[in-house]
Motif scaffolding. Structure first.
Motif, PDB file in Angstrom:
ATOM      1  N   ALA A 172     -51.270 -18.191  -1.188  1.00  0.00           N
ATOM      2  CA  ALA A 172     -51.491 -17.687  -2.547  1.00  0.00           C
ATOM      3  C   ALA A 172     -52.564 -16.601  -2.556  1.00  0.00           C
ATOM      4  N   ARG A 173     -53.554 -16.752  -1.708  1.00  0.00           N
ATOM      5  CA  ARG A 173     -54.597 -15.714  -1.612  1.00  0.00           C
ATOM      6  C   ARG A 173     -53.980 -14.420  -1.111  1.00  0.00           C
ATOM      7  N   THR A 176     -51.922 -12.801  -3.991  1.00  0.00           N
ATOM      8  CA  THR A 176     -52.771 -12.207  -5.030  1.00  0.00           C
ATOM      9  C   THR A 176     -53.508 -10.977  -4.504  1.00  0.00           C
ATOM     10  N   SER A 189     -50.807 -16.129 -13.180  1.00  0.00           N
ATOM     11  CA  SER A 189     -50.293 -17.174 -12.301  1.00  0.00           C
ATOM     12  C   SER A 189     -49.319 -18.024 -13.106  1.00  0.00           C
ATOM     13  N   ARG A 202     -52.061 -23.554  -4.631  1.00  0.00           N
ATOM     14  CA  ARG A 202     -51.710 -22.151  -4.858  1.00  0.00           C
ATOM     15  C   ARG A 202     -52.588 -21.554  -5.961  1.00  0.00           C
ATOM     16  N   PHE A 203     -52.913 -22.351  -6.949  1.00  0.00           N
ATOM     17  CA  PHE A 203     -53.828 -21.887  -7.988  1.00  0.00           C
ATOM     18  C   PHE A 203     -55.210 -21.616  -7.386  1.00  0.00           C
ATOM     19  N   TYR A 206     -55.130 -18.295  -5.590  1.00  0.00           N
ATOM     20  CA  TYR A 206     -55.117 -17.237  -6.609  1.00  0.00           C
ATOM     21  C   TYR A 206     -56.538 -16.965  -7.111  1.00  0.00           C
ATOM     22  N   ARG A 207     -57.260 -18.027  -7.433  1.00  0.00           N
ATOM     23  CA  ARG A 207     -58.624 -17.863  -7.935  1.00  0.00           C
ATOM     24  C   ARG A 207     -59.553 -17.303  -6.862  1.00  0.00           C
ATOM     25  N   VAL A 222     -52.980 -17.996 -17.023  1.00  0.00           N
ATOM     26  CA  VAL A 222     -52.426 -19.097 -16.239  1.00  0.00           C
ATOM     27  C   VAL A 222     -51.495 -19.919 -17.123  1.00  0.00           C
ATOM     28  N   PHE A 250     -47.810 -13.718 -10.317  1.00  0.00           N
ATOM     29  CA  PHE A 250     -47.589 -14.486  -9.095  1.00  0.00           C
ATOM     30  C   PHE A 250     -46.882 -15.775  -9.499  1.00  0.00           C
ATOM     31  N   TYR A 252     -44.799 -19.440  -8.897  1.00  0.00           N
ATOM     32  CA  TYR A 252     -44.876 -20.625  -8.045  1.00  0.00           C
ATOM     33  C   TYR A 252     -43.800 -20.618  -6.970  1.00  0.00           C
TER      34      TYR A 252
END
Length: 344
Positions: A172-173, A176, A189, A202-203, A206-207, A222, A250, A252
């Protein structure tokens, strides 16, 4: 097809006596276990064939307390990703003489309960759970079966539970970061409320990417669907209803991204000119959409075979790594691009 029966049924005990090996060695050789020396296994199978041996599944399970079956739980076989899951597991299981029982949970509580009960009643030797909701909500009941369990893309610490998962946080990083590198600053997201651990991870990725780029985290960006095409349009509508909608999303998974792509087109919005989209999985149809979908590729075939090998090792009494994580790969296609002029 079994040979014509002899006047008296031949047993594993008699084959073991003729081959001068133990009962367990005969059992392993007849289900093609790699733990038996190939020459010994060939000799045992030849003796069995010449003796007219024809295995009885029910009788064998009563004696050995093993059914030589593996249960596999997926959310829906209609999901192309789960079709790949089953293919990889079945291939590995068949190579070792195991049969596969497949069940769909459909993310329905009543059906999930019946699936768990069904595998208990069939006395499967082991379970592979590729349905995140089942892994999260029903692990206590599954663990009470006291059989090896391998989770795919989910983790749950337990005496009997092992897992094979994608490195969700890093994937996820990467996704993003790709959008940030293109110049996007309002990145949404669109998660899966039934994704449980995978959605949480995955969240988190993203963060992390936002924080690394010194971009503020905005909770309004989100939203959550249900991981299926049906749940995506309503989630995307909430994002488009914001005073300042996102320029990139982004998603899921690819199924969510494909539904968003269709929803945007119905609204007259263009991808990637108006909104960039990135998915997760790299389903076979991702490269055939218009535009082709940028996504994070999961090596599902390798993951599923790894899960099956892990379970088979556990069934053979061999040590196995408790948790295996595999990296995802960023697949660049045409659904992502720098923010369009419609966003100034």
């Amino acid at each position: 097809m079994c040979s014509p029966p002899l006047p008296r049924a031949v047993s594993i005990k008699e084959i073991a006596r003729l081959a001068q090996v133990s009962h367990s060695t005969v059992s392993r050789a007849l289900r093609h276990s790699p733990l038996v020396n190939p020459k010994t296994a060939e000799r045992i199978r030849r003796i069995a064939e010449e003796s007219g041996y024809c295995p009885s599944g029910p009788a064998r399970s009563l004696v050995t307390r093993h059914t030589e079956t593996i249960g596999v739980i997926v959310t829906s076989i209609a999901d192309p990703l789960h079709a790949e899951v089953v293919g990889g597991i079945e291939e590995a299981a068949n190579e070792h003489g195991f049969s596969v029982f497949l069940a769909n949970s459909n993310a329905d509580p009543e059906r999930e309960f019946h699936v768990v009960r069904s595998f208990q009643q069939h006395r499967v030797d082991g379970l592979i759970v590729a349905a995140p909701r089942v892994g999260a909500l029903h692990m206590a009941a599954l663990s009470r079966m006291r059989i090896p369990i391998v989770l795919v893309n989910n983790q749950h610490p337990s005496e009997f539970v092992h897992s094979v998962a994608i490195a969700n946080v890093d994937a996820a990083r990467q996704a993003t970061r790709h959008l940030i590198a293109l110049g996007h600053r309002r990145i949404a997201s669109l998660g899966n409320r039934f994704g449980y651990q995978s959605d949480t991870e995955r969240f988190a990725g993203y963060r992390q990417a936002l924080a690394e780029a010194d971009l503020p985290f905005e909770p309004d960006l989100v939203v959550h669907g249900d991981g299926t095409p049906g749940g995506a349009p309503a989630a995307m509508a909430r994002l488009l209803g914001l005073a300042a909608p996102p320029t990139a999303v982004f998603c899921y998974n690819d199924m969510t991204a494909l539904a968003v792509l269709r929803h945007l087109r119905c609204l007259g919005l263009r991808v990637p000119e108006d909104v960039s989209l990135i998915g997760f999985d790299d389903l076979f149809l991702a490269e055939y959409t218009d535009p082709p979908l940028t996504t994070m590729r999961q090596p599902m075939w390798q993951m599923d075979r790894a899960a099956a090998r892990m379970l088979l090792d556990l069934l053979e009494g061999n040590a196995a790594v408790e948790n295996v994580q595999m990296p995802a790969e960023l697949i660049l296609r045409q659904s992502t691009a720098p923010p369009g002029s419609s966003h100034g």
